[in-house]
Design an enzyme around this catalytic site. Structure first.
Site, PDB file in Angstrom:
ATOM      1  N   HIS A  52      18.533  12.484 -11.353  1.00  0.00           N
ATOM      2  CA  HIS A  52      17.660  12.115 -10.223  1.00  0.00           C
ATOM      3  C   HIS A  52      16.357  11.504 -10.724  1.00  0.00           C
ATOM      4  O   HIS A  52      15.515  11.080  -9.955  1.00  0.00           O
ATOM      5  CB  HIS A  52      17.366  13.331  -9.335  1.00  0.00           C
ATOM      6  CG  HIS A  52      16.750  14.488 -10.075  1.00  0.00           C
ATOM      7  ND1 HIS A  52      17.486  15.446 -10.733  1.00  0.00           N
ATOM      8  CD2 HIS A  52      15.455  14.794 -10.308  1.00  0.00           C
ATOM      9  CE1 HIS A  52      16.665  16.314 -11.315  1.00  0.00           C
ATOM     10  NE2 HIS A  52      15.428  15.940 -11.089  1.00  0.00           N
ATOM     11  N   HIS A  82       7.686  13.472 -15.855  1.00  0.00           N
ATOM     12  CA  HIS A  82       8.657  12.597 -15.194  1.00  0.00           C
ATOM     13  C   HIS A  82       7.939  11.873 -14.056  1.00  0.00           C
ATOM     14  O   HIS A  82       6.768  12.161 -13.785  1.00  0.00           O
ATOM     15  CB  HIS A  82       9.838  13.421 -14.660  1.00  0.00           C
ATOM     16  CG  HIS A  82       9.425  14.432 -13.659  1.00  0.00           C
ATOM     17  ND1 HIS A  82       9.019  15.729 -13.994  1.00  0.00           N
ATOM     18  CD2 HIS A  82       9.271  14.341 -12.311  1.00  0.00           C
ATOM     19  CE1 HIS A  82       8.668  16.374 -12.909  1.00  0.00           C
ATOM     20  NE2 HIS A  82       8.799  15.574 -11.862  1.00  0.00           N
ATOM     21  N   HIS A  84       8.264   9.999  -9.913  1.00  0.00           N
ATOM     22  CA  HIS A  84       8.965   9.824  -8.637  1.00  0.00           C
ATOM     23  C   HIS A  84       8.601   8.430  -8.142  1.00  0.00           C
ATOM     24  O   HIS A  84       7.443   8.006  -8.303  1.00  0.00           O
ATOM     25  CB  HIS A  84       8.528  10.891  -7.631  1.00  0.00           C
ATOM     26  CG  HIS A  84       8.851  12.284  -8.071  1.00  0.00           C
ATOM     27  ND1 HIS A  84      10.006  12.936  -7.700  1.00  0.00           N
ATOM     28  CD2 HIS A  84       8.183  13.119  -8.905  1.00  0.00           C
ATOM     29  CE1 HIS A  84      10.017  14.142  -8.263  1.00  0.00           C
ATOM     30  NE2 HIS A  84       8.931  14.272  -9.000  1.00  0.00           N
ATOM     31  N   GLU A  94       5.131  11.380  -3.976  1.00  0.00           N
ATOM     32  CA  GLU A  94       5.557  12.583  -3.230  1.00  0.00           C
ATOM     33  C   GLU A  94       4.381  13.085  -2.391  1.00  0.00           C
ATOM     34  O   GLU A  94       4.500  13.273  -1.193  1.00  0.00           O
ATOM     35  CB  GLU A  94       6.050  13.653  -4.214  1.00  0.00           C
ATOM     36  CG  GLU A  94       7.285  13.189  -5.006  1.00  0.00           C
ATOM     37  CD  GLU A  94       8.232  14.306  -5.320  1.00  0.00           C
ATOM     38  OE1 GLU A  94       7.835  15.253  -6.027  1.00  0.00           O
ATOM     39  OE2 GLU A  94       9.384  14.267  -4.847  1.00  0.00           O
ATOM     40  N   HIS A 107       4.407  13.381 -12.764  1.00  0.00           N
ATOM     41  CA  HIS A 107       4.269  14.848 -12.798  1.00  0.00           C
ATOM     42  C   HIS A 107       4.318  15.342 -14.237  1.00  0.00           C
ATOM     43  O   HIS A 107       5.328  15.130 -14.937  1.00  0.00           O
ATOM     44  CB  HIS A 107       5.395  15.506 -11.995  1.00  0.00           C
ATOM     45  CG  HIS A 107       5.223  15.342 -10.520  1.00  0.00           C
ATOM     46  ND1 HIS A 107       6.256  15.502  -9.630  1.00  0.00           N
ATOM     47  CD2 HIS A 107       4.127  15.027  -9.788  1.00  0.00           C
ATOM     48  CE1 HIS A 107       5.806  15.293  -8.403  1.00  0.00           C
ATOM     49  NE2 HIS A 107       4.513  15.009  -8.464  1.00  0.00           N
ATOM     50  N   THR A 187       9.436  20.238  -6.336  1.00  0.00           N
ATOM     51  CA  THR A 187       9.817  19.326  -5.245  1.00  0.00           C
ATOM     52  C   THR A 187      11.295  18.945  -5.320  1.00  0.00           C
ATOM     53  O   THR A 187      11.768  18.112  -4.555  1.00  0.00           O
ATOM     54  CB  THR A 187       8.984  18.021  -5.291  1.00  0.00           C
ATOM     55  OG1 THR A 187       9.307  17.318  -6.490  1.00  0.00           O
ATOM     56  CG2 THR A 187       7.502  18.331  -5.224  1.00  0.00           C
ATOM     57  N   THR A 188      12.010  19.577  -6.277  1.00  0.00           N
ATOM     58  CA  THR A 188      13.463  19.376  -6.340  1.00  0.00           C
ATOM     59  C   THR A 188      14.107  20.767  -6.448  1.00  0.00           C
ATOM     60  O   THR A 188      13.407  21.764  -6.688  1.00  0.00           O
ATOM     61  CB  THR A 188      13.879  18.585  -7.600  1.00  0.00           C
ATOM     62  OG1 THR A 188      13.535  19.376  -8.728  1.00  0.00           O
ATOM     63  CG2 THR A 188      13.182  17.240  -7.671  1.00  0.00           C
TER      64      THR A 188
END
Ligand SMILES: COc1ccc(N2C[C@H](O)c3cc(S(N)(=O)=O)sc3S2(=O)=O)cc1
Ligand SMILES: [Zn+2]
Length: 249
Positions: A52, A82, A84, A94, A107, A187-188
């Site tokens: 992801h 990582h 997003h 996010e 992040h 958030t995952t």
């Protein structure tokens, strides 16, 4: 489950992330200290396509790269960072700021190595994880990002990894280190409510072409029909009765 029983309303509240940050209702907290980043470039280890997104992993066998001060007690060990992003430059971050979305968000993930013996253990506690969020705004090509992006062709498909050593993570931090902070979650999956979120108020730049490279990563493994990680940002979650604090008035 991370459900908290708030007596006055006799209901269960979640403390999920990301959230929209209302800069006008954020509360200046004069007891918040400046953030202290102590990153050793030699602790960078590898880039991994986790399906992801891609993680830039650091060795976390000892406290060589740590985050301390700010809203935190003790020191939190760097373990990975990582990004997003969105399917276009119009969204991707996010967290939102007064309803405004950025094209991407970095992040930087740390865990409380002073109190807990492993990341997995730390992730079960509200004070276990600290994530620094840095917004990416459209602008000039970011040279610090370029050294990561030129390796993405080696981790095109899910599960692939390549060595990535000697990285100066400070190069991805803005000049101004003022921040907002609140208690939230990953958030995952597994969405654990274990994160002290520290969102920097100043953004760093990214070019449209660099974002295009993120979207060429595949969420499929090499022997599957290719499909691409066009976006991987979670919608904003209810703030409920949480307060967002600011390090500056
Ligand atoms: C066993 O519990 C675990 C807890 C967390 C994880 N991770 C994977 C998650 O994707 C995830 C999401 C993060 S975010 N977007 O910063 O909120 S940080 C992070 S992770 O790398 O820590 C693995 C195992
Ligand atoms: Zn993240």
């Amino acid at each position: 489950m991370g459900l908290h029983y708030s007596h006055h309303k006799h209901c269960l509240t979640h403390h999920q992330s990301p959230i929209n940050i209302n800069t006008r209702t954020a509360k200046y907290n004069p007891s918040l200290k400046p953030l202290k980043f102590s990153y050793d470039p030699k602790t960078a280890k590898r880039i991994v396509n986790v399906g992801h997104c891609f993680n830039v992993e650091f060795e976390d066998i000892c406290d060589k790269s740590v985050l301390s001060e700010g809203p935190l007690d003790g020191h939190y060990r760097l373990c990975q960072f990582h990004f997003h992003w969105g399917s276009s430059d119009r969204d991707g971050s996010e967290h939102n700021i007064d309803g405004h979305l950025y094209p991407a968000e970095l992040h930087i993930v740390h865990w409380n190595s002073k109190k807990y013996t492993s990341f997995a253990e730390a992730a079960k506690h509200p004070d276990g994880v600290a994530v620094v969020g840095v917004f990416l705004k459209l602008g000039n090509t970011n040279p610090a990002l370029q050294s990561i992006i030129e390796n993405l062709d080696k981790v095109k498909t899910k599960g692939k990894a390549c060595p990535f050593t000697e990285f100066h993570l400070n190069g991805l931090l803005p000049e101004d280190l003022n921040y907002w902070t609140y208690m939230g979650s990953l958030t995952t999956k597994p969405y654990f409510e274990c994160v002290t979120w520290i969102i920097l108020q100043e953004a760093i730049t990214v070019s449209s072409q660099q974002l295009e490279q993120f979207r060429r990563l595949q969420c499929t493994s090499e022997n599957e029909n290719p499909s691409f990680i066009l976006e991987n940002h979670r919608p904003v979650q209810p703030l409920d009765h949480r307060v967002v604090y600011s390090s500056c008035p």
